[in-house]
Design an enzyme around this catalytic site. Structure first.
Site, PDB file in Angstrom:
ATOM      1  N   GLU A  16       0.842  -1.209   0.000  1.00  0.00           N
ATOM      2  CA  GLU A  16       0.000   0.000   0.000  1.00  0.00           C
ATOM      3  C   GLU A  16       0.870   1.248   0.000  1.00  0.00           C
ATOM      4  O   GLU A  16       2.083   1.187   0.110  1.00  0.00           O
ATOM      5  CB  GLU A  16      -0.904   0.021   1.248  1.00  0.00           C
ATOM      6  CG  GLU A  16      -2.332  -0.434   1.025  1.00  0.00           C
ATOM      7  CD  GLU A  16      -3.166   0.575   0.241  1.00  0.00           C
ATOM      8  OE1 GLU A  16      -2.613   1.578  -0.261  1.00  0.00           O
ATOM      9  OE2 GLU A  16      -4.380   0.355   0.129  1.00  0.00           O
ATOM     10  N   ARG A  99      -6.999   1.218  13.270  1.00  0.00           N
ATOM     11  CA  ARG A  99      -5.616   1.461  12.860  1.00  0.00           C
ATOM     12  C   ARG A  99      -5.617   2.521  11.767  1.00  0.00           C
ATOM     13  O   ARG A  99      -6.651   2.770  11.139  1.00  0.00           O
ATOM     14  CB  ARG A  99      -4.941   0.189  12.344  1.00  0.00           C
ATOM     15  CG  ARG A  99      -5.511  -0.349  11.039  1.00  0.00           C
ATOM     16  CD  ARG A  99      -4.601  -1.435  10.450  1.00  0.00           C
ATOM     17  NE  ARG A  99      -5.152  -2.058   9.257  1.00  0.00           N
ATOM     18  CZ  ARG A  99      -5.065  -1.571   8.016  1.00  0.00           C
ATOM     19  NH1 ARG A  99      -4.468  -0.400   7.810  1.00  0.00           N
ATOM     20  NH2 ARG A  99      -5.592  -2.218   6.994  1.00  0.00           N
ATOM     21  N   ASN A 101      -4.583   3.983   8.042  1.00  0.00           N
ATOM     22  CA  ASN A 101      -4.535   3.383   6.717  1.00  0.00           C
ATOM     23  C   ASN A 101      -3.981   4.405   5.724  1.00  0.00           C
ATOM     24  O   ASN A 101      -2.927   4.976   5.936  1.00  0.00           O
ATOM     25  CB  ASN A 101      -5.946   2.882   6.330  1.00  0.00           C
ATOM     26  CG  ASN A 101      -5.926   1.893   5.177  1.00  0.00           C
ATOM     27  OD1 ASN A 101      -5.153   0.930   5.210  1.00  0.00           O
ATOM     28  ND2 ASN A 101      -6.768   2.105   4.185  1.00  0.00           N
ATOM     29  N   ASP A 117     -11.630   0.867  11.100  1.00  0.00           N
ATOM     30  CA  ASP A 117     -11.850  -0.330  11.893  1.00  0.00           C
ATOM     31  C   ASP A 117     -11.079  -1.467  11.226  1.00  0.00           C
ATOM     32  O   ASP A 117     -11.334  -1.792  10.058  1.00  0.00           O
ATOM     33  CB  ASP A 117     -13.350  -0.641  11.939  1.00  0.00           C
ATOM     34  CG  ASP A 117     -13.653  -2.017  12.504  1.00  0.00           C
ATOM     35  OD1 ASP A 117     -12.864  -2.513  13.327  1.00  0.00           O
ATOM     36  OD2 ASP A 117     -14.676  -2.609  12.100  1.00  0.00           O
ATOM     37  N   ASN A 147      -9.709   5.664   2.497  1.00  0.00           N
ATOM     38  CA  ASN A 147      -8.949   5.415   1.271  1.00  0.00           C
ATOM     39  C   ASN A 147      -9.118   6.553   0.268  1.00  0.00           C
ATOM     40  O   ASN A 147      -9.874   7.493   0.480  1.00  0.00           O
ATOM     41  CB  ASN A 147      -9.367   4.085   0.640  1.00  0.00           C
ATOM     42  CG  ASN A 147      -8.410   2.957   0.980  1.00  0.00           C
ATOM     43  OD1 ASN A 147      -7.192   3.114   0.894  1.00  0.00           O
ATOM     44  ND2 ASN A 147      -8.943   1.819   1.397  1.00  0.00           N
ATOM     45  N   ASP A 197     -10.078   1.745  -3.549  1.00  0.00           N
ATOM     46  CA  ASP A 197      -8.944   1.699  -2.620  1.00  0.00           C
ATOM     47  C   ASP A 197      -8.136   2.983  -2.793  1.00  0.00           C
ATOM     48  O   ASP A 197      -8.695   4.067  -2.804  1.00  0.00           O
ATOM     49  CB  ASP A 197      -8.131   0.431  -2.871  1.00  0.00           C
ATOM     50  CG  ASP A 197      -7.329  -0.018  -1.656  1.00  0.00           C
ATOM     51  OD1 ASP A 197      -6.785   0.844  -0.945  1.00  0.00           O
ATOM     52  OD2 ASP A 197      -7.231  -1.231  -1.416  1.00  0.00           O
TER      53      ASP A 197
END
Length: 290
Positions: A16, A99, A101, A117, A147, A197
């Protein structure tokens, strides 16, 4: 049709967050669940990696050296020479199951990252803005999976998605202050096309979005119209990023997480780093000014 090449067959678990650093001519990216920072040199095909103490969602190089990271618990600075992370700003009140992202710097040098989540079910995540002076502001809440963060070439529009609402929104963006307003629908991705994404914007102002589960990336016009799709040899592309000396090569990270043996056999390069020439250039990414 664009030719897609696997430039690094790294079999990452959850690749990522690619960031092309113009000064270094290197591509930084992360493997979230293996807790690794990567730095790829295209001319030598050498990929270096560094461990992180928590899941690492995104990063950006700092103007003063090293990196800023969005780890599970919040924002950290990372010293590549020492391989060490130091807390910079830890948002209060984040649930233990959250967390961080997807994240990026805006063109003014602020670092933004979204929380989620980790079970990808509850709307307990949000989007945070980290100022160069390390003040941290929560800008959006009610998000399941953050995202698709990116900005229009003139910095007047910010794009951001909740993957599991399959929705990408646009906001008016104040480049001077980092404030956002006037949220509106940009794209709603049909179930059959995959899940939105990571994203990036090209020099013409079109938004490129990786469609997780859709075996493709898609290019959307500033009015939200689907302009083009490009098929990929992997089911779970995660984020595009323009790079190369001329910013004319589109890199795409991918993931192998959750694939069973049969699925892996159909896509042996799942988790790899891909590159393709899509006939349009990108824009330089800014380093974090903090």
């Amino acid at each position: 049709m664009a030719d897609v090449a696997c430039v690094l067959d790294c079999r990452s678990l959850l690749g990522e967050g690619p960031f092309w650093d113009v000064a270094e001519q290197r591509l930084y990216w992360v493997d979230i669940k293996r807790r690794l920072i990567h730095r790829f040199a295209p001319e030598t095909e050498i990929d270096e990696s560094w461990p992180t103490p928590e899941d690492v969602g995104s990063l950006a190089p700092r103007e003063s050296g090293g990196l800023v990271l969005a780890l599970k618990s919040g924002f950290h600075f990372y010293d590549l020479a020492e391989g060490r992370a130091v807390a910079a700003a830890l948002p209060e009140g984040e649930p233990a199951h959250n967390r961080f992202n997807d994240g990026k710097t805006d063109r003014q040098g602020r670092f933004w990252a979204g929380s989620m989540d980790d079970g990808e079910k509850l709307p307990t995540g949000g989007l945070f803005r980290l100022q160069p002076g390390l003040a941290c502001h929560k800008m959006i809440d009610g998000i399941i999976c953050s995202n698709a963060l990116c900005w229009s070439p003139d910095s007047r529009v910010m794009y951001y998605a909740d993957s599991w609402q399959r929705t990408v929104w646009a906001w008016d963006f104040d480049a001077a202050t980092g404030d956002i307003a006037n949220r509106r629908l940009f794209v709603r991705v049909p179930d059959a096309d995959g899940v939105p994404d990571g994203a990036t914007v090209d020099s013409e102002g079109f938004v490129w979005i990786a469609l997780w589960g859709g075996w493709r990336i898609a290019r959307y016009a500033p009015d939200g119209r689907l302009a083009r799709t490009v098929s990929l040899p992997v089911q779970q592309p995660t984020c595009p990023m323009f790079g190369g000396a001329g910013l004319d090569l589109l890199y795409v990270t991918s993931a192998s997480i959750g694939l069973d043996a049969a699925a892996r056999a159909r896509q042996p390069q799942a988790g790899g780093l891909f590159a393709l020439d899509v006939g349009v250039k990108g824009l330089p990414e800014a380093r974090f000014k903090g």
